[in-house]
Design an enzyme around this catalytic site. Structure first.
Site, PDB file in Angstrom:
ATOM      1  N   LEU A  30      23.077  71.510  31.680  1.00  0.00           N
ATOM      2  CA  LEU A  30      24.689  71.804  32.269  1.00  0.00           C
ATOM      3  C   LEU A  30      25.326  71.621  33.633  1.00  0.00           C
ATOM      4  O   LEU A  30      24.162  71.488  34.517  1.00  0.00           O
ATOM      5  CB  LEU A  30      25.150  73.244  32.445  1.00  0.00           C
ATOM      6  CG  LEU A  30      24.289  73.902  31.034  1.00  0.00           C
ATOM      7  CD1 LEU A  30      24.890  75.566  31.048  1.00  0.00           C
ATOM      8  CD2 LEU A  30      25.046  73.329  29.655  1.00  0.00           C
ATOM      9  N   HIS A  31      26.288  70.338  33.447  1.00  0.00           N
ATOM     10  CA  HIS A  31      26.228  70.138  35.400  1.00  0.00           C
ATOM     11  C   HIS A  31      27.724  70.647  35.084  1.00  0.00           C
ATOM     12  O   HIS A  31      28.638  71.423  34.759  1.00  0.00           O
ATOM     13  CB  HIS A  31      26.335  68.994  35.663  1.00  0.00           C
ATOM     14  CG  HIS A  31      26.879  67.927  34.572  1.00  0.00           C
ATOM     15  ND1 HIS A  31      28.174  67.785  34.385  1.00  0.00           N
ATOM     16  CD2 HIS A  31      26.449  67.339  33.234  1.00  0.00           C
ATOM     17  CE1 HIS A  31      28.849  66.681  32.933  1.00  0.00           C
ATOM     18  NE2 HIS A  31      27.913  66.262  32.387  1.00  0.00           N
ATOM     19  N   HIS A  34      30.255  70.503  32.366  1.00  0.00           N
ATOM     20  CA  HIS A  34      30.395  71.925  31.582  1.00  0.00           C
ATOM     21  C   HIS A  34      30.939  73.027  32.204  1.00  0.00           C
ATOM     22  O   HIS A  34      31.612  73.926  31.601  1.00  0.00           O
ATOM     23  CB  HIS A  34      28.790  72.087  30.907  1.00  0.00           C
ATOM     24  CG  HIS A  34      28.133  70.862  30.811  1.00  0.00           C
ATOM     25  ND1 HIS A  34      27.565  69.736  30.983  1.00  0.00           N
ATOM     26  CD2 HIS A  34      28.787  70.232  29.358  1.00  0.00           C
ATOM     27  CE1 HIS A  34      26.650  69.189  30.589  1.00  0.00           C
ATOM     28  NE2 HIS A  34      27.833  69.651  29.393  1.00  0.00           N
ATOM     29  N   GLY A 145      34.773  67.529  26.553  1.00  0.00           N
ATOM     30  CA  GLY A 145      35.476  66.859  27.598  1.00  0.00           C
ATOM     31  C   GLY A 145      35.349  65.466  26.909  1.00  0.00           C
ATOM     32  O   GLY A 145      35.916  64.539  26.592  1.00  0.00           O
ATOM     33  N   ASP A 148      33.665  62.125  26.495  1.00  0.00           N
ATOM     34  CA  ASP A 148      33.328  61.585  25.777  1.00  0.00           C
ATOM     35  C   ASP A 148      34.688  61.360  24.466  1.00  0.00           C
ATOM     36  O   ASP A 148      34.819  61.717  23.468  1.00  0.00           O
ATOM     37  CB  ASP A 148      32.244  62.510  25.032  1.00  0.00           C
ATOM     38  CG  ASP A 148      30.847  62.629  25.458  1.00  0.00           C
ATOM     39  OD1 ASP A 148      30.789  61.162  25.620  1.00  0.00           O
ATOM     40  OD2 ASP A 148      30.748  63.677  26.157  1.00  0.00           O
ATOM     41  N   SER A 184      24.352  63.851  32.246  1.00  0.00           N
ATOM     42  CA  SER A 184      23.561  64.575  32.564  1.00  0.00           C
ATOM     43  C   SER A 184      22.566  63.137  32.588  1.00  0.00           C
ATOM     44  O   SER A 184      21.273  63.696  32.649  1.00  0.00           O
ATOM     45  CB  SER A 184      22.936  65.254  30.848  1.00  0.00           C
ATOM     46  OG  SER A 184      24.057  66.397  30.519  1.00  0.00           O
TER      47      SER A 184
HETATM   48  O1  PAF Z   1      28.832  65.873  23.635  1.00  0.00           O
HETATM   49  C1  PAF Z   1      28.081  67.340  22.926  1.00  0.00           C
HETATM   50  O2  PAF Z   1      26.802  67.963  24.366  1.00  0.00           O
HETATM   51  C2  PAF Z   1      27.470  66.966  21.998  1.00  0.00           C
HETATM   52  O3  PAF Z   1      27.804  65.632  21.211  1.00  0.00           O
HETATM   53  C3  PAF Z   1      27.930  67.995  20.888  1.00  0.00           C
HETATM   54  C4  PAF Z   1      29.195  68.201  21.037  1.00  0.00           C
HETATM   55  C5  PAF Z   1      27.503  69.415  21.553  1.00  0.00           C
HETATM   56  C6  PAF Z   1      27.497  67.981  19.396  1.00  0.00           C
HETATM   57  O4  PAF Z   1      26.037  68.319  19.609  1.00  0.00           O
END
Ligand code: PAF
Length: 274
Positions: A30-31, A34, A145, A148, A184
């Site tokens: 986590l950063h 997140h 987020g 992505d 990450s």
């Molecule tokens: O974005 C992510 O970290 C992953 O693709 C997710 C949505 C947790 C699914 O594994």
């Protein structure tokens, strides 16, 4: 804060909750990106659940599944400090119990372009695990987020197409002070690569500036962006609308400019929503 390691525990906890649930699905490490999702969830829900699961089905055979950063202890600390109520940390055997299971297929046209072109099948794996997590957690609001962007778009489409009663909340990209979008995978960057990587956000800033000056021809904008990133190994620069159709002219408030560039084996994604 309670750490949940089994499906039985999660199901039991979920049955006992009769309040709004904000859900932040993650793969850990986590950063601040997140943390911003968790904070937003905290503001708008009574209960916060974070999942941490490095989902094998969204990695292609040659990708960095084994190398993907795992920082469980730090992640637990971060969740505690941000008033998360429950962390769900399942293992692979719990999430994938059979060899021949029912599969979710991401839509053909929009999931095999851009990220899906380089990583065919990636979004099938993402949707498979997100649907499983949604079914277990049954959240009111789920936070993703904008970084992505294609993932966010496909998850929103899944919710719509499969009639899921969940609000998908789009969250802003969080950047380092120098402009690098948080990821990450940034920890894989050497000092030299990091300096180069900054050209990605610089080129997006340039695009923003051009659009503010009413330049809307995407070829013209792309040319200027490539000029800034001329030393980078650019995998793609794409201009799409919110439905992920390619566009030739910028549509204000409906355009996403996406970039992927590579450094050794690290792929960096960034984008701009205009
Ligand atoms: O974005 C992510 O970290 C992953 O693709 C997710 C949505 C947790 C699914 O594994």
């Amino acid at each position: 804060m309670q750490i949940i390691n089994t499906l039985e525990e999660l199901i039991k906890v979920r049955k006992s909750i009769n309040k709004s649930i904000g859900f932040v699905p993650t793969m850990g490490a986590l950063h601040d990106g997140h943390i911003s999702l968790i904070k937003l969830a905290r503001e708008n829900n009574q209960i916060i659940i974070v999942s941490i699961f490095v989902n094998p089905t969204q990695f292609l055979a040659h990708e960095d599944l084994d190398k993907y950063p795992r920082k469980d202890l730090e992640d637990i600390e971060i969740c505690k400090n941000n008033n998360v109520d429950y962390i769900f940390m399942p293992n692979k055997e719990m999430m994938y119990q059979g060899l021949d299971e029912v599969l979710i297929k991401a839509p053909k046209l929009s999931s095999y372009i851009l990220e899906g072109k380089t990583r065919p099948g990636h979004f099938d794996g993402v949707l498979q695990v997100v649907l499983k997590l949604f079914n277990l957690v049954r959240p009111t609001n789920a936070y993703f987020g904008k970084k992505d962007a294609q993932q966010l778009s496909l998850i929103s489409q899944m919710v719509k197409d499969l009639f899921l009663d969940i609000n998908i909340i789009e969250c802003e990209i969080i950047r380092e002070e120098d402009g690098l979008a948080l990821s990450s995978r940034n920890i894989y960057l050497s000092k030299e690569h990091r300096i180069e990587a900054l050209k990605i956000s610089q080129s997006l800033n340039k695009a923003k500036e051009l659009i503010q000056n009413n330049i809307i021809d995407t070829n013209e904008i792309k040319f200027e962006m490539i000029n800034i990133m001329n030393t980078l190994d650019i995998e793609y620069i794409a201009f799409v609308n919110r439905e992920f159709n390619e566009i030739k002219y910028i549509e204000k408030n409906n355009t996403i400019i996406l970039i992927v560039a590579k450094f050794n084996n690290t792929r960096l994604l960034d984008n701009l929503w205009v």
